[in-house]
Scaffold this active site. Structure first.
Site, PDB file in Angstrom:
ATOM      1  N   LYS A 198      35.661  17.643  39.415  1.00 57.42           N
ATOM      2  CA  LYS A 198      34.851  16.071  38.998  1.00 57.42           C
ATOM      3  C   LYS A 198      35.463  15.611  38.664  1.00 57.42           C
ATOM      4  CE  LYS A 198      33.532  15.047  35.796  1.00 57.42           C
ATOM      5  NZ  LYS A 198      33.491  13.292  35.282  1.00 57.42           N
ATOM      6  N   GLU A 273      45.650  19.157  30.411  1.00 60.68           N
ATOM      7  CA  GLU A 273      46.921  18.640  30.317  1.00 60.68           C
ATOM      8  C   GLU A 273      46.602  17.124  28.979  1.00 60.68           C
ATOM      9  OE1 GLU A 273      48.520  15.006  30.859  1.00 60.68           O
ATOM     10  OE2 GLU A 273      48.198  15.408  32.650  1.00 60.68           O
ATOM     11  N   CYS A 307      48.575   9.109  30.373  1.00 64.99           N
ATOM     12  CA  CYS A 307      49.337   9.799  29.309  1.00 64.99           C
ATOM     13  C   CYS A 307      51.052   9.292  28.051  1.00 64.99           C
ATOM     14  CB  CYS A 307      49.042  11.489  29.321  1.00 64.99           C
ATOM     15  SG  CYS A 307      49.419  11.531  30.886  1.00 64.99           S
TER      16      CYS A 307
HETATM   17  P1  ADP Z   1      39.068   9.316  28.495  1.00 67.39           P
HETATM   18  O1  ADP Z   1      38.395   9.514  27.212  1.00 67.39           O
HETATM   19  O2  ADP Z   1      40.227   8.822  28.750  1.00 67.39           O
HETATM   20  O3  ADP Z   1      37.946   8.538  29.159  1.00 67.39           O
HETATM   21  P2  ADP Z   1      37.940  12.184  29.012  1.00 67.39           P
HETATM   22  O4  ADP Z   1      38.389  13.323  27.789  1.00 67.39           O
HETATM   23  O5  ADP Z   1      36.665  11.241  28.034  1.00 67.39           O
HETATM   24  O6  ADP Z   1      38.853  11.024  28.878  1.00 67.39           O
HETATM   25  O7  ADP Z   1      37.418  12.008  30.737  1.00 67.39           O
HETATM   26  C1  ADP Z   1      38.460  12.504  31.239  1.00 67.39           C
HETATM   27  C2  ADP Z   1      38.246  13.425  31.910  1.00 67.39           C
HETATM   28  O8  ADP Z   1      36.708  14.702  31.911  1.00 67.39           O
HETATM   29  C3  ADP Z   1      36.140  12.738  33.259  1.00 67.39           C
HETATM   30  O9  ADP Z   1      36.122  13.749  33.888  1.00 67.39           O
HETATM   31  C4  ADP Z   1      34.796  13.427  32.520  1.00 67.39           C
HETATM   32  O10 ADP Z   1      33.536  13.096  32.882  1.00 67.39           O
HETATM   33  C5  ADP Z   1      35.606  14.313  31.682  1.00 67.39           C
HETATM   34  N1  ADP Z   1      34.866  15.406  30.003  1.00 67.39           N
HETATM   35  C6  ADP Z   1      34.089  14.498  29.527  1.00 67.39           C
HETATM   36  N2  ADP Z   1      33.629  15.246  28.197  1.00 67.39           N
HETATM   37  C7  ADP Z   1      33.726  16.279  29.005  1.00 67.39           C
HETATM   38  C8  ADP Z   1      32.450  17.476  28.492  1.00 67.39           C
HETATM   39  N3  ADP Z   1      32.330  17.636  27.283  1.00 67.39           N
HETATM   40  N4  ADP Z   1      32.962  18.665  29.416  1.00 67.39           N
HETATM   41  C9  ADP Z   1      33.596  18.478  30.549  1.00 67.39           C
HETATM   42  N5  ADP Z   1      33.970  17.417  31.072  1.00 67.39           N
HETATM   43  C10 ADP Z   1      34.130  16.461  30.048  1.00 67.39           C
END
Ligand code: ADP
Ligand code: MG
Length: 505
Positions: A198, A273, A307
């Site tokens: 994803k 990570e 990061c």
């Molecule tokens: P940023 O805030 O830097 O965009 P995120 O942690 O939001 O980083 O995003 C990293 C990844 O996690 C992306 O692929 C995002 O779509 C996914 N993501 C965001 N929210 C969720 C969630 N609730 N469950 C699973 N994956 C998520």
């Protein structure tokens, strides 16, 4: 078909990239391309211009279910981990690396358009490191071994088997779109797993292109699947799905906490990570020329969207002014511009409008709490006003407890703070909920070893910053994550260990 136009300051968009962008962007499931069942799509845009790049399929829970079934069917058939020999699997992974290299100019343009980073950086860093990652793990397929265990029972033979975990849901961020995917896919594949990737909703393009390369390499269908979509829908459904055995996540601490909660019902294996607020310490005895350049790029590399960004800079008081002047001079020379422009900049925009607002919010908080910027501090206007550009920013008059000194900004903003002695700076460096990376600049061996041992972080850099290698473990202490990626440690993340007892006497 959408007729894309790009600024005439852009390098020539490769015909393959034009064709790819103009095509349909579907989900890749079980070796076939298909739209989301709901027909939902989202837009991915070029952060250098704010313009549309492509409409992308937006996977929902029902698509996740279809993909998990497909990946499970492949896994259960043994088409990848049982019917191919380790050597055959290794060759396929190596072939994928060759194809990544062969298509490097295309992949680099896709990441540069989607993420905003300079295309030469994508071409010289992101793409070759991704290929190298696959090569490193291609070598592991023939080296994943169990052990014979000297148990204390007469007439009993005990040994271990290392088996793939099963179907892995790999959720990756947008800062190094292709590379972050490679970090997870390569060890998961080497260990014999099937994968659902994803990518981040901000940068889905290179993951979709990678699926084509998997096809071209000749992987069995269903080994590698791509679900584009949002975190709250596609990502969350992957995490909750009982047919996923393991989640590998790179991203923010907040989302990681949600993922851990959502994985509880199925007690899923999760590796994380996450981010950091990495301390970078310059001692007065350091090679200052080297330290100044190093500390500048420790924060501004990839626009602070790493990061491991060296975002808390501790400078010994008697060299504080000198280092700051040096760093300001360096920062003033940094050219900010569009990732695809002919005259390549050092830094591109931040990835999105949302990220721009987040970073500008931190800068504002920095001023409000009494901080001062010695350079930067503003959004870039003029010809770059349509994109999400921020000046490289150095804050001074910052206290450890201030928001900008404590929270991860993930943008081109560093907090510079003076310190007096080693004990003090060690304590301050470790006073953070994070622990991804830490670094120091010194010529003193004792200081180097003492800090390497006592700083609480998964990676320590001495007189350098930012180095990683497929062979060297990487991951966080404290709230920077669970588990280690890369090296042989990543094989542990993607395997189960089975203990077998056979009565021989
Ligand atoms: P940023 O805030 O830097 O965009 P995120 O942690 O939001 O980083 O995003 C990293 C990844 O996690 C992306 O692929 C995002 O779509 C996914 N993501 C965001 N929210 C969720 C969630 N609730 N469950 C699973 N994956 C998520
Ligand atoms: Mg985008």
């Amino acid at each position: 078909m959408n007729m894309l136009t790009f600024p005439d300051t852009y390098v020539e968009i490769l015909p393959e990239v034009r064709d790819f962008l103009a095509g349909k962007h579907q989900l890749y499931i079980g070796g076939r391309w298909q739209s989301a069942l709901s027909g939902a799509t989202f837009e991915t845009i070029d952060p250098s211009t704010g313009r549309l790049l492509a409409h992308i399929a937006s996977a929902q829970a029902e698509d996740v279910d279809v993909a998990v079934r497909a990946a499970r069917a492949t896994f259960d058939s043994g088409a990848w981990h049982l019917k191919l020999t380790p050597s055959e699997r290794g060759k396929l992974i190596w072939k994928l690396a060759d194809l990544i290299e062969e298509h490097a100019p295309i992949l680099a343009q896709l990441d540069a358009l989607d993420n905003g980073k300079p295309v030469t950086k994508a071409r010289n860093v992101d793409v070759p490191l991704s290929a190298e990652h696959f090569r490193y793990y291609a070598g592991w397929t023939t080296k994943i071994e169990g052990a014979t265990i000297p148990v204390n029972t007469q007439g009993m033979f005990n040994y271990t088997l290392r088996e793939p975990v099963g179907v892995c849901g790999l959720i990756v961020p947008w800062n190094y779109p292709l590379l972050m995917a490679a970090w997870k896919i390569a060890p998961a594949l080497a260990a014999g797993n099937c994968i659902i990737l994803k990518p981040a909703e901000q940068t889905p393009l290179s993951a979709l292109y990678l699926a084509r390369l998997f096809e071209e390499a000749g992987f069995p269908p269903g080994v590698f699947n791509v679900l584009t979509g949002f975190g709250e829908t596609a990502g969350a459904a992957l995490v909750a799905h009982p047919g996923i055995n393991k989640v590998g996540f790179t991203g923010s601490v907040g989302v990681a906490k949600t993922i851990l909660r959502n994985s509880a019902d199925t007690l899923k294996r999760v590796s994380l990570e996450l981010g950091g607020k990495s301390p970078n310490i310059i001692f007065a005895d350091a090679d200052l020329e080297q330290a100044v350049v190093g500390a500048t790029w420790a924060i501004f590399g990839n626009n602070g969207q790493s990061c491991t960004a060296g975002s808390r800079l501790y400078i010994q008081r008697n060299i504080y002014d000198r280092v700051l002047t040096g760093m300001s001079d360096q920062a003033a020379k940094i050219r900010v511009g569009m990732g695809m422009q002919i005259d390549q900049p050092d830094l591109g925009p931040v990835v999105s409008q949302e990220q721009l607002e987040t970073v500008m919010g931190f800068i504002e908080a920095g001023y409000n709490h009494g901080g001062k910027s010695v350079i930067g501090g503003k959004r870039v206007g003029g010809a770059l006003a349509q994109g999400y550009f921020i000046e490289p920013t150095i804050f001074v008059d910052v206290q450890d407890h201030m928001k900008i000194a404590r929270e991860e900004i993930f943008g081109p903003v560093v907090c510079a703070m003076p310190f007096d002695d080693a004990d003090e700076v060690l304590r301050r460096a470790n006073e953070t909920p994070y622990g991804l990376a830490a670094g120091l600049w010194t010529r003193d061996l004792q200081t180097a070893h003492r800090f390497a041992a006592q700083m609480q972080a998964g990676t320590i850099w001495v007189n350098t910053w930012g180095d990683t290698d497929a062979a060297s473990p990487f991951g966080g202490y404290k709230q920077s994550g669970h588990g280690r990626e890369m090296g042989k440690e990543a094989i542990d993340l993607y395997t189960e260990v089975k203990s077998v007892w056979i009565k021989t006497g």
